[in-house]
Scaffold this motif. Structure first.
Motif, PDB file in Angstrom:
ATOM      1  N   SER A  93       0.821  -1.212   0.000  1.00  0.00           N
ATOM      2  CA  SER A  93       0.000   0.000   0.000  1.00  0.00           C
ATOM      3  C   SER A  93       0.853   1.259   0.000  1.00  0.00           C
ATOM      4  O   SER A  93       0.374   2.324  -0.342  1.00  0.00           O
TER       5      SER A  93
ATOM      6  N   TYR B  88       1.036   3.675  -3.002  1.00  0.00           N
ATOM      7  CA  TYR B  88      -0.111   4.501  -3.356  1.00  0.00           C
ATOM      8  C   TYR B  88      -0.314   5.607  -2.326  1.00  0.00           C
ATOM      9  O   TYR B  88      -0.009   5.450  -1.154  1.00  0.00           O
TER      10      TYR B  88
ATOM     11  N   ILE C  62      -3.357   8.161  -0.877  1.00  0.00           N
ATOM     12  CA  ILE C  62      -4.808   8.375  -0.864  1.00  0.00           C
ATOM     13  C   ILE C  62      -5.081   9.847  -1.161  1.00  0.00           C
ATOM     14  O   ILE C  62      -4.512  10.736  -0.538  1.00  0.00           O
TER      15      ILE C  62
ATOM     16  N   ASN D 126      -4.891  12.331   2.804  1.00  0.00           N
ATOM     17  CA  ASN D 126      -5.700  11.895   3.948  1.00  0.00           C
ATOM     18  C   ASN D 126      -5.333  12.629   5.234  1.00  0.00           C
ATOM     19  O   ASN D 126      -5.853  12.316   6.296  1.00  0.00           O
TER      20      ASN D 126
ATOM     21  N   ILE E 194     -12.712   9.190  -3.269  1.00  0.00           N
ATOM     22  CA  ILE E 194     -11.397   8.726  -2.836  1.00  0.00           C
ATOM     23  C   ILE E 194     -10.720   8.004  -3.992  1.00  0.00           C
ATOM     24  O   ILE E 194     -11.332   7.175  -4.668  1.00  0.00           O
TER      25      ILE E 194
ATOM     26  N   PHE F 170      -6.767   6.270  -5.267  1.00  0.00           N
ATOM     27  CA  PHE F 170      -5.449   5.815  -4.865  1.00  0.00           C
ATOM     28  C   PHE F 170      -4.508   6.132  -6.024  1.00  0.00           C
ATOM     29  O   PHE F 170      -4.623   5.549  -7.093  1.00  0.00           O
TER      30      PHE F 170
END
Length: 147
Positions: free
Chosen positions: A4, A7, A9, A79, A102, A104
């Motif tokens: 993750s 990426y 957000i 975020n 949202i 990514f």
């Protein structure tokens, strides 16, 4: 499965999602989503979101023309955005009740232009001054930028 950390957000408050338009859009070109922005872009790379009070060169101040498609985009947030901005009287009050979109974004080294405000609030800027050259005295001096 990919990590993750590859990426970022990105959050956009708008019923039309990640709708993009030129930074300076005139009323005739886009009546429904008209906003005229007068603040320039500062060409500086932010490698750490905790950076602040950076000094840039005057040549790194970019002022897009009206309806210039090269400078198209939309306001979105990481975020770390300040949720109180949606309250009455705050900067995003007009988006209260809009959809929260949202995305990514993959970290591919692409350029993302950000607002000159850290996640700590409007009194904390990434870039606070620029160096302006005065030919009359053949010297550079620090000038303050507006936030």
């Amino acid at each position: 499965m990919k990590e993750s950390s590859q990426y970022v957000i990105v959050i956009r408050f708008h019923n039309d999602g990640f709708y993009t338009k030129p930074y300076n859009t005139d009323y005739i070109n886009d009546r429904n989503n008209h906003f005229f922005y007068s603040l320039p872009f500062y060409n500086v790379e932010i490698k750490d979101l905790n950076s602040k009070n950076i000094i840039i060169d005057e040549n790194d101040i970019i002022k897009p023309e009206i309806n210039d498609e090269k400078w198209s985009g939309c306001f979105a947030f990481l975020n770390t955005y300040d949720k109180s901005l949606l309250e009455h009287g705050k900067a995003l009050a007009m988006r209260k009740g809009h959809k929260k979109n949202i995305a990514f974004m993959k970290n591919t080294g692409q350029t993302v232009w950000i607002r000159n405000t850290t996640h700590w609030g409007h009194m904390s800027c990434y870039v606070s001054k620029y160096l302006k050259y005065y030919t009359e005295v053949d010297q550079q001096f620090e000038e303050y930028l507006t936030s």
